[in-house]
Design a protein around this motif. Structure first.
Motif, short mmCIF file in Angstrom:
data_model
loop_
_atom_site.label_atom_id
_atom_site.label_comp_id
_atom_site.label_asym_id
_atom_site.label_seq_id
_atom_site.Cartn_x
_atom_site.Cartn_y
_atom_site.Cartn_z
N LEU A 79 0.84 -1.19 0.00
CA LEU A 79 0.00 0.00 0.00
C LEU A 79 0.87 1.23 0.00
O LEU A 79 1.93 1.26 0.64
N ALA A 80 0.42 2.27 -0.68
CA ALA A 80 1.14 3.55 -0.72
C ALA A 80 0.14 4.67 -0.45
O ALA A 80 -0.80 4.87 -1.23
N LEU A 81 0.34 5.38 0.66
CA LEU A 81 -0.57 6.45 1.07
C LEU A 81 0.22 7.74 1.25
O LEU A 81 1.44 7.74 1.31
N GLY A 82 -0.52 8.82 1.36
CA GLY A 82 0.12 10.11 1.58
C GLY A 82 0.49 10.81 0.29
O GLY A 82 -0.19 10.66 -0.73
N ALA A 83 1.58 11.52 0.32
CA ALA A 83 1.98 12.39 -0.79
C ALA A 83 2.78 11.62 -1.83
O ALA A 83 3.95 11.88 -2.09
N VAL A 84 2.14 10.62 -2.42
CA VAL A 84 2.75 9.86 -3.51
C VAL A 84 1.87 9.97 -4.73
O VAL A 84 0.70 10.30 -4.66
N GLY A 85 2.45 9.66 -5.89
CA GLY A 85 1.70 9.73 -7.14
C GLY A 85 1.75 11.11 -7.74
O GLY A 85 2.24 12.07 -7.14
N ARG A 140 3.78 18.52 -2.44
CA ARG A 140 3.24 18.11 -1.13
C ARG A 140 4.23 17.37 -0.26
O ARG A 140 4.25 17.54 0.96
N ALA A 141 5.05 16.50 -0.84
CA ALA A 141 5.81 15.52 -0.07
C ALA A 141 6.96 16.14 0.71
O ALA A 141 7.59 17.11 0.27
N ASN A 142 7.21 15.54 1.86
CA ASN A 142 8.40 15.84 2.64
C ASN A 142 9.40 14.70 2.41
O ASN A 142 9.23 13.61 2.96
N PRO A 143 10.44 14.89 1.61
CA PRO A 143 11.34 13.79 1.26
C PRO A 143 12.05 13.17 2.46
O PRO A 143 12.51 12.03 2.38
N SER A 144 12.14 13.88 3.55
CA SER A 144 12.80 13.33 4.73
C SER A 144 11.84 12.54 5.60
O SER A 144 12.24 12.04 6.65
N ALA A 145 10.59 12.42 5.20
CA ALA A 145 9.58 11.74 6.00
C ALA A 145 8.88 10.66 5.17
O ALA A 145 7.67 10.69 4.97
N ASN A 155 3.30 14.97 4.47
CA ASN A 155 3.29 16.27 3.80
C ASN A 155 4.40 17.16 4.34
O ASN A 155 4.78 17.07 5.51
N ALA A 156 4.89 18.03 3.49
CA ALA A 156 5.86 19.03 3.92
C ALA A 156 5.17 20.06 4.81
O ALA A 156 3.96 20.28 4.69
N PRO A 157 5.89 20.73 5.74
CA PRO A 157 5.27 21.73 6.62
C PRO A 157 4.58 22.84 5.85
O PRO A 157 3.56 23.37 6.30
N SER A 158 5.11 23.20 4.70
CA SER A 158 4.50 24.28 3.92
C SER A 158 3.11 23.91 3.42
O SER A 158 2.30 24.79 3.12
N THR A 159 2.83 22.63 3.33
CA THR A 159 1.52 22.20 2.83
C THR A 159 0.41 22.63 3.77
O THR A 159 -0.68 23.03 3.32
N ASP A 160 0.65 22.57 5.07
CA ASP A 160 -0.36 23.02 6.03
C ASP A 160 -0.64 24.51 5.89
O ASP A 160 -1.78 24.96 6.03
N LEU A 161 0.43 25.28 5.61
CA LEU A 161 0.23 26.72 5.40
C LEU A 161 -0.63 26.96 4.16
O LEU A 161 -1.53 27.81 4.16
#
Length: 409
Positions: free
Chosen positions: A276-282, A317-322, A381-387
């Motif tokens: 399964l792949a969830l979150g900021a992928v695709g 969207r993605a946070n590459p370190s997470a 998600n990267a922190p900027s996404t929430d902003l």
């Protein structure tokens, strides 16, 4: 113009602006005004007569887990773990079974004597006889396990080899026949059967040869499997115990090509492995990225392959370190790596692996980390996404207020 005339339009504009803002904020909490695919969480949990279960707060979850950041040590520890679906050492070390007579086998028994005039060969047999022997009528071993020999009575055949039965019969005839010699021949074997069923060309039941048979040979007798080796699970049932392995692993590792034993049952079934792949992928703009459950489509799949198959990380969207991978690991493996496991029942520990793709070395590590069936990848998600989400809520409200002010002027 009086002061009241100057103040009145400005007050009207403020009231319009306030009214528009209030309307937006009010309708945002109205369940019937805004579109929805179903009831919201309050509408489901509120009317419940009984509520049970508490996962705990985010900062202190009830289910404890282990978090490991991928590095060379973690990769080495995971690679040292034996794959979960392999045959046990006991099955691998099992030698070829010595096939003995069983219930249902049909035997032919021939008795030789040194010359005519003995127990079975009459003196007046003449020269037309092919030899000094007699072949008894064929006999099938019954549940008693015995065969009957004239002038020798019953002899136990069940669980014996041909040589053992031959010695027994010759010993009993030695006092009556002339230097008797006995040959026991297996006419038809109906015991020591091997069954092959499942996703194969044709279900098959055959008797185990005295020379033995291996697992792949039995599958070949059945015409082979219907699906590719990495999608095929082979289960061997023996003595009330069942063990399984992926066919691709059996083909690659000769030790897994087991020697079969009498009454073994081989079950071949398709096992499509998924992750399964969830979150900021695709891809954000993709209209086909609907299924977040991906098949392996290969014998082995690395974490890097899985991320790529899921469409990679979303740039916006993605946070590459997470980049996280969730799975259950054996407690023994974690303790062997020096990890203090949480005090919880069971041998499987919830484990999270983190890959920091901002670090170039992690690009190599994700190529060595092997995926397993039902692994779950989550990219935060990267922190900027929430902003950006916050601004997407505030900006329409501000624009509505500005539009109202413009209309009031």
């Amino acid at each position: 113009m009086s002061a009241s005339d100057i103040i009145r339009p400005r007050t009207r504009r403020d009231m319009l602006r306030l009214g528009a803002t209030t309307a937006v904020l009010a309708t945002s909490g109205c369940n019937t005004f805004l579109p929805s695919t179903g009831p919201r969480i309050g509408g489901i949990m509120g009317p419940a007569s009984v509520q049970s279960g508490d996962p705990g707060p985010v900062a202190n979850p009830a289910l404890r887990y282990v978090l490991l950041t991928l590095d060379s040590t973690v990769i080495a520890g995971v690679e040292s773990e034996k794959p979960p679906s392999l045959f046990s050492a006991g099955l691998q070390a099992h030698p070829a079974s010595e096939v003995r007579f069983g219930v249902g086998d049909v035997l032919s028994i021939t008795v030789f004597e040194t010359q005519a005039g003995g127990l079975f060969i009459p003196a007046e047999a003449g020269g037309g006889r092919p030899g000094n022997f007699v072949t008894l009528p064929q006999q099938q071993i019954g549940r008693s396990g015995m065969v009957t020999i004239p002038f020798a009575g019953e002899a136990k055949a069940l669980g014996r080899t041909a040589g053992e039965l031959e010695k027994t019969i010759a010993g009993r005839l030695r006092q009556r026949a002339l230097e008797p010699q006995v040959i026991v021949t297996l006419v038809e074997r109906r015991s020591a059967a091997i069954s092959v069923v499942g996703d194969i060309a044709q279900s098959l039941r055959f008797s185990l040869d005295p020379g033995g048979e291996r697992l792949l040979g039995a599958i070949a007798r059945a015409g082979g499997t219907r699906f590719s080796p990495h999608q095929t699970l082979v289960t061997l049932q023996r003595g009330g115990v069942a063990e399984s392995a992926i066919l691709a692993d059996i083909v690659e590792n000769p030790r897994l090509n087991l020697q079969l034993a009498p009454d073994d049952t081989i079950i071949v079934a398709r096992q499509q492995r998924y992750f399964l792949a969830l979150g900021a992928v695709g891809q954000t703009a993709s209209i086909t990225q609907l299924n977040r459950r991906f098949p392996f489509e290969d014998r082995r799949l690395s974490l890097g392959d899985a991320i790529a198959r899921a469409g990679g990380l979303q740039d916006d969207r993605a946070n590459p370190s997470a980049v996280f991978l969730f799975r259950f690991e054996r407690r023994a493996m974690l303790e062997r790596m020096g990890i203090a496991t949480p005090p919880m029942p069971g041998e499987e520990i919830p484990t999270v692996y983190r890959a920091d793709l901002l670090n170039p070395s992690s690009m190599f590590l994700v190529q060595r980390f092997q995926m397993r069936h039902n692994d779950l990848i989550f990219v935060s998600n990267a922190p900027s996404t929430d902003l950006l989400k916050f601004l997407q809520i505030i900006l329409p409200i501000a624009q509505t207020g500005a539009l109202s002010a413009t209309m009031a002027q």
